[in-house]
Every structure is written in C-alpha cells, then in structure tokens.
Design a protein around this motif. Structure first.
Motif, PDB file in Angstrom:
ATOM      1  N   VAL A  66      -4.268 -26.952 -14.876  1.00 25.02           N
ATOM      2  CA  VAL A  66      -4.340 -28.090 -15.816  1.00 25.02           C
ATOM      3  C   VAL A  66      -5.462 -27.860 -16.824  1.00 25.02           C
ATOM      4  O   VAL A  66      -5.277 -28.070 -18.033  1.00 25.02           O
ATOM      5  CB  VAL A  66      -4.537 -29.426 -15.066  1.00 25.02           C
ATOM      6  N   PHE A  67      -6.621 -27.425 -16.356  1.00 21.25           N
ATOM      7  CA  PHE A  67      -7.742 -27.135 -17.253  1.00 21.25           C
ATOM      8  C   PHE A  67      -7.332 -26.066 -18.272  1.00 21.25           C
ATOM      9  O   PHE A  67      -7.615 -26.192 -19.471  1.00 21.25           O
ATOM     10  CB  PHE A  67      -8.957 -26.673 -16.449  1.00 21.25           C
ATOM     11  N   LEU A  68      -6.637 -25.029 -17.799  1.00 23.50           N
ATOM     12  CA  LEU A  68      -6.175 -23.972 -18.696  1.00 23.50           C
ATOM     13  C   LEU A  68      -5.189 -24.522 -19.730  1.00 23.50           C
ATOM     14  O   LEU A  68      -5.276 -24.199 -20.917  1.00 23.50           O
ATOM     15  CB  LEU A  68      -5.525 -22.844 -17.892  1.00 23.50           C
ATOM     16  N   LEU A  69      -4.267 -25.383 -19.301  1.00 23.09           N
ATOM     17  CA  LEU A  69      -3.299 -25.967 -20.237  1.00 23.09           C
ATOM     18  C   LEU A  69      -3.995 -26.781 -21.323  1.00 23.09           C
ATOM     19  O   LEU A  69      -3.645 -26.680 -22.505  1.00 23.09           O
ATOM     20  CB  LEU A  69      -2.287 -26.827 -19.477  1.00 23.09           C
ATOM     21  N   HIS A  70      -4.989 -27.580 -20.936  1.00 27.00           N
ATOM     22  CA  HIS A  70      -5.729 -28.358 -21.939  1.00 27.00           C
ATOM     23  C   HIS A  70      -6.495 -27.435 -22.889  1.00 27.00           C
ATOM     24  O   HIS A  70      -6.561 -27.706 -24.097  1.00 27.00           O
ATOM     25  CB  HIS A  70      -6.694 -29.333 -21.253  1.00 27.00           C
ATOM     26  N   SER A  71      -7.043 -26.363 -22.370  1.00 22.25           N
ATOM     27  CA  SER A  71      -7.774 -25.410 -23.214  1.00 22.25           C
ATOM     28  C   SER A  71      -6.845 -24.769 -24.240  1.00 22.25           C
ATOM     29  O   SER A  71      -7.200 -24.621 -25.414  1.00 22.25           O
ATOM     30  CB  SER A  71      -8.428 -24.324 -22.359  1.00 22.25           C
ATOM     31  N   ILE A  72      -5.665 -24.396 -23.797  1.00 31.50           N
ATOM     32  CA  ILE A  72      -4.709 -23.769 -24.712  1.00 31.50           C
ATOM     33  C   ILE A  72      -4.206 -24.790 -25.731  1.00 31.50           C
ATOM     34  O   ILE A  72      -4.117 -24.495 -26.928  1.00 31.50           O
ATOM     35  CB  ILE A  72      -3.547 -23.143 -23.925  1.00 31.50           C
ATOM     36  N   ALA A  73      -3.892 -26.006 -25.279  1.00 26.99           N
ATOM     37  CA  ALA A  73      -3.408 -27.045 -26.202  1.00 26.99           C
ATOM     38  C   ALA A  73      -4.440 -27.352 -27.282  1.00 26.99           C
ATOM     39  O   ALA A  73      -4.077 -27.666 -28.419  1.00 26.99           O
ATOM     40  CB  ALA A  73      -3.053 -28.312 -25.427  1.00 26.99           C
ATOM     41  N   SER A  74      -5.721 -27.214 -26.943  1.00 31.26           N
ATOM     42  CA  SER A  74      -6.766 -27.547 -27.915  1.00 31.26           C
ATOM     43  C   SER A  74      -6.834 -26.561 -29.079  1.00 31.26           C
ATOM     44  O   SER A  74      -7.400 -26.879 -30.115  1.00 31.26           O
ATOM     45  CB  SER A  74      -8.127 -27.627 -27.216  1.00 31.26           C
ATOM     46  N   TYR A 113      -0.674 -32.574 -16.034  1.00 31.92           N
ATOM     47  CA  TYR A 113      -0.955 -32.429 -17.464  1.00 31.92           C
ATOM     48  C   TYR A 113      -0.142 -33.445 -18.265  1.00 31.92           C
ATOM     49  O   TYR A 113      -0.670 -34.141 -19.136  1.00 31.92           O
ATOM     50  CB  TYR A 113      -0.648 -31.004 -17.919  1.00 31.92           C
ATOM     51  N   ASN A 114       1.158 -33.542 -17.984  1.00 31.29           N
ATOM     52  CA  ASN A 114       2.018 -34.474 -18.725  1.00 31.29           C
ATOM     53  C   ASN A 114       1.646 -35.924 -18.445  1.00 31.29           C
ATOM     54  O   ASN A 114       1.698 -36.759 -19.350  1.00 31.29           O
ATOM     55  CB  ASN A 114       3.489 -34.212 -18.414  1.00 31.29           C
ATOM     56  N   ASP A 115       1.253 -36.242 -17.215  1.00 29.82           N
ATOM     57  CA  ASP A 115       0.791 -37.604 -16.892  1.00 29.82           C
ATOM     58  C   ASP A 115      -0.479 -37.943 -17.670  1.00 29.82           C
ATOM     59  O   ASP A 115      -0.604 -39.039 -18.229  1.00 29.82           O
ATOM     60  CB  ASP A 115       0.536 -37.764 -15.391  1.00 29.82           C
ATOM     61  N   GLN A 116      -1.433 -36.999 -17.714  1.00 28.73           N
ATOM     62  CA  GLN A 116      -2.677 -37.222 -18.461  1.00 28.73           C
ATOM     63  C   GLN A 116      -2.374 -37.393 -19.944  1.00 28.73           C
ATOM     64  O   GLN A 116      -2.960 -38.253 -20.608  1.00 28.73           O
ATOM     65  CB  GLN A 116      -3.645 -36.052 -18.240  1.00 28.73           C
ATOM     66  N   ARG A 117      -1.465 -36.597 -20.453  1.00 30.37           N
ATOM     67  CA  ARG A 117      -1.064 -36.670 -21.864  1.00 30.37           C
ATOM     68  C   ARG A 117      -0.458 -38.036 -22.163  1.00 30.37           C
ATOM     69  O   ARG A 117      -0.779 -38.671 -23.154  1.00 30.37           O
ATOM     70  CB  ARG A 117      -0.066 -35.536 -22.132  1.00 30.37           C
ATOM     71  N   ARG A 118       0.447 -38.492 -21.306  1.00 33.14           N
ATOM     72  CA  ARG A 118       1.110 -39.787 -21.494  1.00 33.14           C
ATOM     73  C   ARG A 118       0.095 -40.931 -21.451  1.00 33.14           C
ATOM     74  O   ARG A 118       0.140 -41.846 -22.267  1.00 33.14           O
ATOM     75  CB  ARG A 118       2.166 -39.970 -20.393  1.00 33.14           C
ATOM     76  N   MET A 119      -0.841 -40.875 -20.501  1.00 28.06           N
ATOM     77  CA  MET A 119      -1.852 -41.929 -20.377  1.00 28.06           C
ATOM     78  C   MET A 119      -2.799 -41.954 -21.573  1.00 28.06           C
ATOM     79  O   MET A 119      -3.400 -42.982 -21.869  1.00 28.06           O
ATOM     80  CB  MET A 119      -2.640 -41.773 -19.072  1.00 28.06           C
ATOM     81  N   PRO A 124      -2.935 -34.476 -25.978  1.00 26.17           N
ATOM     82  CA  PRO A 124      -2.432 -33.708 -27.121  1.00 26.17           C
ATOM     83  C   PRO A 124      -0.921 -33.886 -27.280  1.00 26.17           C
ATOM     84  O   PRO A 124      -0.244 -34.351 -26.381  1.00 26.17           O
ATOM     85  CB  PRO A 124      -2.783 -32.266 -26.760  1.00 26.17           C
ATOM     86  N   VAL A 125      -0.425 -33.490 -28.457  1.00 23.93           N
ATOM     87  CA  VAL A 125       1.004 -33.662 -28.731  1.00 23.93           C
ATOM     88  C   VAL A 125       1.863 -32.698 -27.922  1.00 23.93           C
ATOM     89  O   VAL A 125       3.068 -32.880 -27.826  1.00 23.93           O
ATOM     90  CB  VAL A 125       1.324 -33.498 -30.239  1.00 23.93           C
ATOM     91  N   PHE A 126       1.249 -31.698 -27.347  1.00 25.82           N
ATOM     92  CA  PHE A 126       1.996 -30.679 -26.608  1.00 25.82           C
ATOM     93  C   PHE A 126       2.263 -31.126 -25.175  1.00 25.82           C
ATOM     94  O   PHE A 126       1.367 -31.580 -24.479  1.00 25.82           O
ATOM     95  CB  PHE A 126       1.229 -29.357 -26.599  1.00 25.82           C
ATOM     96  N   ALA A 127       3.512 -30.995 -24.748  1.00 29.92           N
ATOM     97  CA  ALA A 127       3.906 -31.265 -23.370  1.00 29.92           C
ATOM     98  C   ALA A 127       4.040 -29.924 -22.647  1.00 29.92           C
ATOM     99  O   ALA A 127       4.076 -28.864 -23.277  1.00 29.92           O
ATOM    100  CB  ALA A 127       5.232 -32.020 -23.343  1.00 29.92           C
ATOM    101  N   ALA A 128       4.105 -29.974 -21.331  1.00 25.79           N
ATOM    102  CA  ALA A 128       4.208 -28.756 -20.521  1.00 25.79           C
ATOM    103  C   ALA A 128       5.482 -28.785 -19.691  1.00 25.79           C
ATOM    104  O   ALA A 128       5.913 -29.839 -19.222  1.00 25.79           O
ATOM    105  CB  ALA A 128       3.000 -28.628 -19.606  1.00 25.79           C
ATOM    106  N   CYS A 129       6.079 -27.621 -19.521  1.00 24.51           N
ATOM    107  CA  CYS A 129       7.197 -27.486 -18.584  1.00 24.51           C
ATOM    108  C   CYS A 129       7.110 -26.113 -17.931  1.00 24.51           C
ATOM    109  O   CYS A 129       6.585 -25.165 -18.512  1.00 24.51           O
ATOM    110  CB  CYS A 129       8.545 -27.683 -19.265  1.00 24.51           C
ATOM    111  N   VAL A 130       7.597 -26.032 -16.712  1.00 28.53           N
ATOM    112  CA  VAL A 130       7.665 -24.765 -15.994  1.00 28.53           C
ATOM    113  C   VAL A 130       9.023 -24.152 -16.296  1.00 28.53           C
ATOM    114  O   VAL A 130      10.050 -24.832 -16.234  1.00 28.53           O
ATOM    115  CB  VAL A 130       7.471 -24.963 -14.477  1.00 28.53           C
ATOM    116  N   LEU A 131       9.030 -22.887 -16.658  1.00 26.22           N
ATOM    117  CA  LEU A 131      10.264 -22.181 -16.989  1.00 26.22           C
ATOM    118  C   LEU A 131      10.771 -21.429 -15.764  1.00 26.22           C
ATOM    119  O   LEU A 131      10.015 -20.712 -15.108  1.00 26.22           O
ATOM    120  CB  LEU A 131      10.014 -21.188 -18.128  1.00 26.22           C
ATOM    121  N   TRP A 132      12.043 -21.608 -15.466  1.00 26.58           N
ATOM    122  CA  TRP A 132      12.657 -20.975 -14.294  1.00 26.58           C
ATOM    123  C   TRP A 132      13.794 -20.061 -14.720  1.00 26.58           C
ATOM    124  O   TRP A 132      14.543 -20.377 -15.634  1.00 26.58           O
ATOM    125  CB  TRP A 132      13.220 -22.037 -13.340  1.00 26.58           C
TER     126      TRP A 132
END
Length: 167
Positions: A66-74, A113-119, A124-132
């Motif tokens: 999650v920390f990495l995702l926020h860092s990249i989104a920034s 990450y998406n819950d924190q974004r929604r709250m 940030p405007v970027f959402a996250a998804c896991v690709l399978w």
C-alpha cells in the motif's frame, strides 16, 4: 553432481527427470529423486510475505505494498487520462503456499489502497487492481502484478469489458 530442468516456482519442488554425472557424462537417472521429508508441513525455507522482498524492493505484506502504491501514485501525472502505473510481476517464486500467501497480500493491498482512496474523496485519482492471467495453469504464473489507473480513463483495464471500474 545432479541437475533437473523444469519450470517450477521453487527449485526444491523439482522431482525430475534428474540428470546425474556418472564420472564421464551427464546421464538421465529416473531413480534419483528429491522428495520433501514432510510434504504436509511447512518447509524450512518457507518465508511469510513480511519476510519476502518483491522486485520493487519492499516486503510483500499488504501495508508495505500500500505504501508503495501511494508512492507511485504521487508521481503519476493525473492530468493525463492515459497515465498509469504497472507493477509487473512475470512470475512469483516460491512454493504454492508461499505464492498464494503473497497473492492474498497483493489483493488485500489493492483493497486497502482503494478503500483509503474512496475515504479521501477519490484522491489520488488512481485506483488499483490486481492483474491475473486467467489462462495460466501454473500457480506461480497467475499474477501479473498491480496496476494503478484512472477509472474511466484510457488505461482502465475494465473498459475492455464494456464498463469502467466501480472503485
């Protein structure tokens, strides 16, 4: 000396065929095998996601991802609808238990990450998804990584299904 060739998530999982050195040549020997002493128990090399380092240089637990995702989104440019971040993983090294534990942490990280974004009002405007990879049958090849994208934007992976992500 002995070796085995195979496409496995961990070298200790190789059961054969093994090729051994007979003193003159490498020859196949179907009698040579590597068996786990206690297949039902955790192997001695087992590492939990908190002890495993992913390619991005962080541990594989949900909080670190999650920390990495926020860092990249920034650092992504939100003014460009086609901007995205791809944390790609071609395959996940480890036993099936280790890989499934790591995949569970990646799913949890995207959810947090998406819950924190929604709250935070979709910031940030970027959402996250896991690709399978749905066609992959080997457990270590099933996860392609995590993607950061703008829902409804050009890089929204859900657009291929006719609707933007509901994140």
């Amino acid at each position: 000396w002995a070796y085995a060739r195979g496409d496995l998530g961990h070298p200790a999982l190789s059961r054969g065929p093994w090729t051994i050195w007979d003193g003159h040549n490498h020859v196949s020997d179907n009698n040579f095998a590597c068996n786990l002493a206690h297949p039902a128990s955790t192997p001695p090399w087992h590492r939990d996601p908190t002890q495993r380092m992913v390619c991005a240089g962080v541990t594989g637990d949900a909080d670190s991802v999650v920390f990495l995702l926020h860092s990249i989104a920034s650092v992504l440019d939100a003014s460009k609808k086609d901007s995205f971040g791809l944390l790609h993983g071609a395959w996940t090294n480890g036993t099936q238990v280790e890989v499934e534990q790591l995949h569970t942490q990646l799913l949890e990280a995207a959810r947090i990450y998406n819950d924190q974004r929604r709250m935070a009002g979709n910031v940030p405007v970027f959402a996250a998804c896991v690709l399978w990879r749905t066609a992959a049958t080997q457990y270590w090849l099933q996860c392609d990584g995590i993607m950061l994208f703008q829902p409804g934007g050009y890089a929204d992976p859900f657009r291929a299904f006719g609707a933007p992500a509901n994140l």
